[in-house]
Scaffold this active site. Structure first.
Site, PDB file in Angstrom:
ATOM      1  N   THR A   1     -32.772  17.317  36.264  1.00 55.10           N
ATOM      2  CA  THR A   1     -31.581  16.617  36.833  1.00 55.10           C
ATOM      3  C   THR A   1     -31.261  14.665  36.004  1.00 55.10           C
ATOM      4  O   THR A   1     -29.981  14.515  36.271  1.00 55.10           O
ATOM      5  CB  THR A   1     -33.421  15.327  37.246  1.00 55.10           C
ATOM      6  OG1 THR A   1     -33.982  16.248  38.079  1.00 55.10           O
ATOM      7  CG2 THR A   1     -32.881  14.893  38.550  1.00 55.10           C
ATOM      8  N   THR A   2     -31.482  14.889  34.527  1.00 56.90           N
ATOM      9  CA  THR A   2     -31.334  13.670  33.897  1.00 56.90           C
ATOM     10  C   THR A   2     -29.442  14.148  33.335  1.00 56.90           C
ATOM     11  O   THR A   2     -29.037  13.563  33.074  1.00 56.90           O
ATOM     12  CB  THR A   2     -32.198  13.956  32.521  1.00 56.90           C
ATOM     13  OG1 THR A   2     -33.907  13.923  32.883  1.00 56.90           O
ATOM     14  CG2 THR A   2     -31.657  12.502  31.796  1.00 56.90           C
ATOM     15  N   TRP A   3     -29.584  15.282  33.358  1.00 61.11           N
ATOM     16  CA  TRP A   3     -28.309  16.024  33.223  1.00 61.11           C
ATOM     17  C   TRP A   3     -27.247  15.609  33.838  1.00 61.11           C
ATOM     18  O   TRP A   3     -25.816  15.042  33.872  1.00 61.11           O
ATOM     19  CB  TRP A   3     -28.257  17.746  32.944  1.00 61.11           C
ATOM     20  CG  TRP A   3     -26.848  17.859  32.334  1.00 61.11           C
ATOM     21  CD1 TRP A   3     -26.064  17.688  31.581  1.00 61.11           C
ATOM     22  CD2 TRP A   3     -26.899  19.373  32.118  1.00 61.11           C
ATOM     23  NE1 TRP A   3     -25.330  18.439  31.654  1.00 61.11           N
ATOM     24  CE2 TRP A   3     -25.580  19.635  31.364  1.00 61.11           C
ATOM     25  CE3 TRP A   3     -27.482  20.396  32.754  1.00 61.11           C
ATOM     26  CZ2 TRP A   3     -24.964  20.715  31.031  1.00 61.11           C
ATOM     27  CZ3 TRP A   3     -26.864  21.116  32.413  1.00 61.11           C
ATOM     28  CH2 TRP A   3     -25.368  21.739  32.015  1.00 61.11           C
TER      29      TRP A   3
ATOM     30  N   HIS B   1     -36.431  13.654  44.990  1.00 58.60           N
ATOM     31  CA  HIS B   1     -37.112  14.331  44.833  1.00 58.60           C
ATOM     32  C   HIS B   1     -37.445  15.565  46.029  1.00 58.60           C
ATOM     33  O   HIS B   1     -38.731  16.097  46.177  1.00 58.60           O
ATOM     34  CB  HIS B   1     -38.905  15.240  43.530  1.00 58.60           C
ATOM     35  CG  HIS B   1     -37.916  15.160  41.781  1.00 58.60           C
ATOM     36  ND1 HIS B   1     -36.437  15.581  41.327  1.00 58.60           N
ATOM     37  CD2 HIS B   1     -38.978  14.174  40.556  1.00 58.60           C
ATOM     38  CE1 HIS B   1     -36.676  15.136  39.830  1.00 58.60           C
ATOM     39  NE2 HIS B   1     -37.898  14.369  39.765  1.00 58.60           N
TER      40      HIS B   1
ATOM     41  N   ARG C   1     -36.057  18.573  26.084  1.00 59.39           N
ATOM     42  CA  ARG C   1     -36.801  18.724  24.683  1.00 59.39           C
ATOM     43  C   ARG C   1     -35.973  19.915  24.443  1.00 59.39           C
ATOM     44  O   ARG C   1     -35.293  20.015  23.412  1.00 59.39           O
ATOM     45  CB  ARG C   1     -37.537  20.017  26.248  1.00 59.39           C
ATOM     46  CG  ARG C   1     -38.804  20.344  25.437  1.00 59.39           C
ATOM     47  CD  ARG C   1     -39.790  21.045  26.268  1.00 59.39           C
ATOM     48  NE  ARG C   1     -38.993  22.116  27.031  1.00 59.39           N
ATOM     49  CZ  ARG C   1     -38.968  23.809  26.453  1.00 59.39           C
ATOM     50  NH1 ARG C   1     -39.918  23.789  25.453  1.00 59.39           N
ATOM     51  NH2 ARG C   1     -38.846  23.749  27.187  1.00 59.39           N
TER      52      ARG C   1
ATOM     53  N   GLY D   1     -33.105  22.295  26.211  1.00 60.12           N
ATOM     54  CA  GLY D   1     -32.077  22.210  27.653  1.00 60.12           C
ATOM     55  C   GLY D   1     -31.333  23.668  27.189  1.00 60.12           C
ATOM     56  O   GLY D   1     -30.234  23.657  27.041  1.00 60.12           O
TER      57      GLY D   1
ATOM     58  N   LYS E   1     -37.825  18.083  36.418  1.00 57.13           N
ATOM     59  CA  LYS E   1     -37.544  19.692  35.509  1.00 57.13           C
ATOM     60  C   LYS E   1     -36.025  20.661  35.861  1.00 57.13           C
ATOM     61  O   LYS E   1     -35.746  21.544  35.109  1.00 57.13           O
ATOM     62  CB  LYS E   1     -38.555  20.065  34.936  1.00 57.13           C
ATOM     63  CG  LYS E   1     -39.574  19.105  34.816  1.00 57.13           C
ATOM     64  CD  LYS E   1     -39.899  17.872  34.454  1.00 57.13           C
ATOM     65  CE  LYS E   1     -38.887  17.974  33.000  1.00 57.13           C
ATOM     66  NZ  LYS E   1     -38.711  16.142  32.701  1.00 57.13           N
TER      67      LYS E   1
HETATM   68  P1  A3P Z   1     -36.106  21.647  29.067  1.00 60.12           P
HETATM   69  O1  A3P Z   1     -38.203  21.463  29.138  1.00 60.12           O
HETATM   70  O2  A3P Z   1     -35.704  23.590  29.588  1.00 60.12           O
HETATM   71  O3  A3P Z   1     -35.920  21.689  27.546  1.00 60.12           O
HETATM   72  P2  A3P Z   1     -35.465  17.076  34.530  1.00 60.12           P
HETATM   73  O4  A3P Z   1     -34.553  15.927  33.385  1.00 60.12           O
HETATM   74  O5  A3P Z   1     -35.581  17.406  35.969  1.00 60.12           O
HETATM   75  O6  A3P Z   1     -36.920  16.128  33.937  1.00 60.12           O
HETATM   76  O7  A3P Z   1     -34.767  18.309  33.482  1.00 60.12           O
HETATM   77  C1  A3P Z   1     -35.276  18.113  32.108  1.00 60.12           C
HETATM   78  C2  A3P Z   1     -34.716  19.382  31.363  1.00 60.12           C
HETATM   79  O8  A3P Z   1     -33.288  19.357  31.495  1.00 60.12           O
HETATM   80  C3  A3P Z   1     -35.110  19.990  29.953  1.00 60.12           C
HETATM   81  O9  A3P Z   1     -34.880  21.236  29.993  1.00 60.12           O
HETATM   82  C4  A3P Z   1     -33.896  19.358  29.466  1.00 60.12           C
HETATM   83  O10 A3P Z   1     -34.073  19.399  27.527  1.00 60.12           O
HETATM   84  C5  A3P Z   1     -32.927  19.764  30.007  1.00 60.12           C
HETATM   85  N1  A3P Z   1     -32.343  18.334  29.502  1.00 60.12           N
HETATM   86  C6  A3P Z   1     -31.699  17.267  29.974  1.00 60.12           C
HETATM   87  N2  A3P Z   1     -30.841  17.076  29.471  1.00 60.12           N
HETATM   88  C7  A3P Z   1     -29.750  18.088  29.035  1.00 60.12           C
HETATM   89  C8  A3P Z   1     -28.565  18.213  29.059  1.00 60.12           C
HETATM   90  N3  A3P Z   1     -27.612  17.216  28.704  1.00 60.12           N
HETATM   91  N4  A3P Z   1     -27.948  19.871  29.087  1.00 60.12           N
HETATM   92  C9  A3P Z   1     -28.887  20.690  29.283  1.00 60.12           C
HETATM   93  N5  A3P Z   1     -29.829  20.511  29.488  1.00 60.12           N
HETATM   94  C10 A3P Z   1     -30.984  19.379  29.669  1.00 60.12           C
END
Ligand code: A3P
Length: 327
Positions: free
Chosen positions: A76-78, A138, A293, A295, A73
């Site tokens: 990572t996805t970004w 992770h 969610r 972001g 969280k």
């Molecule tokens: P929030 O729950 O605060 O919105 P992970 O990828 O490590 O699981 O992290 C998920 C978090 O990164 C979530 O945060 C998600 O909304 C946010 N996120 C995903 N894609 C993003 C993007 N393109 N830019 C910014 N934040 C992003």
């Protein structure tokens, strides 16, 4: 140069071996999985542990492999999307209407090392250079396969480490876990476990510190990045990342607007419009959409009490004291 290691015959960690390991480890209720097990000082789910044992045994790195390491969280996805778009910008220009990020999730393009079967390590095809691969993980620094960290602690590959404000990371994890609804947990219970360090790949502070210290010692091998800085100054951070990876933007690329195009295709707004990110499931019953969610920076204010926030701040301050790191 890396010493080539003879590849052992491929074999998945078997159920009995995993059962034996699990029964020897400390066990606690987890925030996301029902139970977490403490292995080499960090907490993991059984499925993650299976992947860790596999990669500790079988993973063979290549010198130009890239590892994205995060706590769950932290964005990572970004960063998976950004790394993919950056490394593959020649084969897949960000304005290509058939760009892979428009039909595949960042998790399909940059998989987690610990969720791969050993037979998949080599078939990974997410880089334009066939000998270079991008993985995410992770796993804590001390638990990464020795083939990556080297026996003497001299890293064999480049690591990009991304961290995020601890309060926002916790709040994001709490919502993510409760998305699945199979084993909901109260905010208070999740918070208490988190503060004790019992969260996926936690204690989060120890995981961050391990990579922070390595980034200070070994700046050419570990790049330490922050979610908030990516939000604040994406252009600068993307250039920093490209320079670190040895693939800096050329004058032509900069003046053609390529950096902005990569930022744009990976933005929260763009990624949440892509069908595959809205539908389908990841592993373990999580929806692809649950990785997106809000972001934003500072959403903890909508979820944590002032007492909870100051408790997390206090732990963070104590844990990082003397390290030169503040979050
Ligand atoms: P929030 O729950 O605060 O919105 P992970 O990828 O490590 O699981 O992290 C998920 C978090 O990164 C979530 O945060 C998600 O909304 C946010 N996120 C995903 N894609 C993003 C993007 N393109 N830019 C910014 N934040 C992003």
């Amino acid at each position: 140069m890396m010493e080539p290691r003879p590849a052992p015959p491929l074999q998945d960690v078997d159920n009995q071996e995993l059962e034996n390991l699990l029964s020897s480890l400390p066990k606690e209720r987890g925030i996301i999985p029902s139970y977490s097990y403490q292995y080499q000082g960090f907490w993991y789910s059984p499925i993650t542990l299976q992947g860790i044992i596999n990669c500790q045994k079988y993973f063979q790195p290549r010198e130009n492999d890239i590892f994205l390491v995060t706590s769950p969280k932290s964005g990572t996805t970004w960063l998976k999307a950004i790394l993919f778009a950056l490394v593959n910008r020649e084969a897949h220009p960000p304005q290509d209407p058939h760009h892979p990020l428009l039909s595949k999730t960042p998790h399909q393009l940059v998989p987690f090392l610990e969720f791969l079967h050993p037979s998949e390590y080599d078939s990974l095809c997410n880089s334009s250079d066939s000998s270079s691969r991008i993985f995410a993980t992770h796993i804590s620094l001390g638990t990464l396969p020795k083939a990556i960290t080297g026996d003497s602690g001299s890293l064999n590959c480049k690591i990009v480490y991304l961290c995020r404000d601890i309060k926002d990371t916790f709040v994001s994890l709490f919502h993510f876990g409760n998305n699945k609804k199979t084993s909901p947990i109260s905010l208070e219970d999740a918070f208490n476990l988190y503060c004790k360090g019992i969260s996926s790949a936690g204690p989060i502070w120890d995981q961050i510190l391990g990579y922070w210290k390595e980034s200070q010692k070994n700046q050419h091998k570990v790049l330490f990045m922050r979610y908030e800085e990516m939000k604040d100054e994406p252009y600068l951070q993307l250039r920093r990342l490209a320079n670190f990876l040895g693939i800096p933007f050329s004058q032509e690329e900069e003046s053609s607007g390529l950096v902005d195009q990569i930022i744009s295709i990976c933005s929260f707004e763009s990624m949440t419009k892509v069908d595959v990110n809205k539908t389908g499931t990841f592993v373990d019953g999580f929806n692809n959409s649950s990785f997106f969610r809000k972001g934003v920076v500072g959403d903890w204010k909508n979820c944590l009490t002032a007492d909870m926030a100051s408790r997390l701040d206090q732990i963070t301050e104590e844990k990082f004291r003397g390290s030169g790191l503040s979050l």
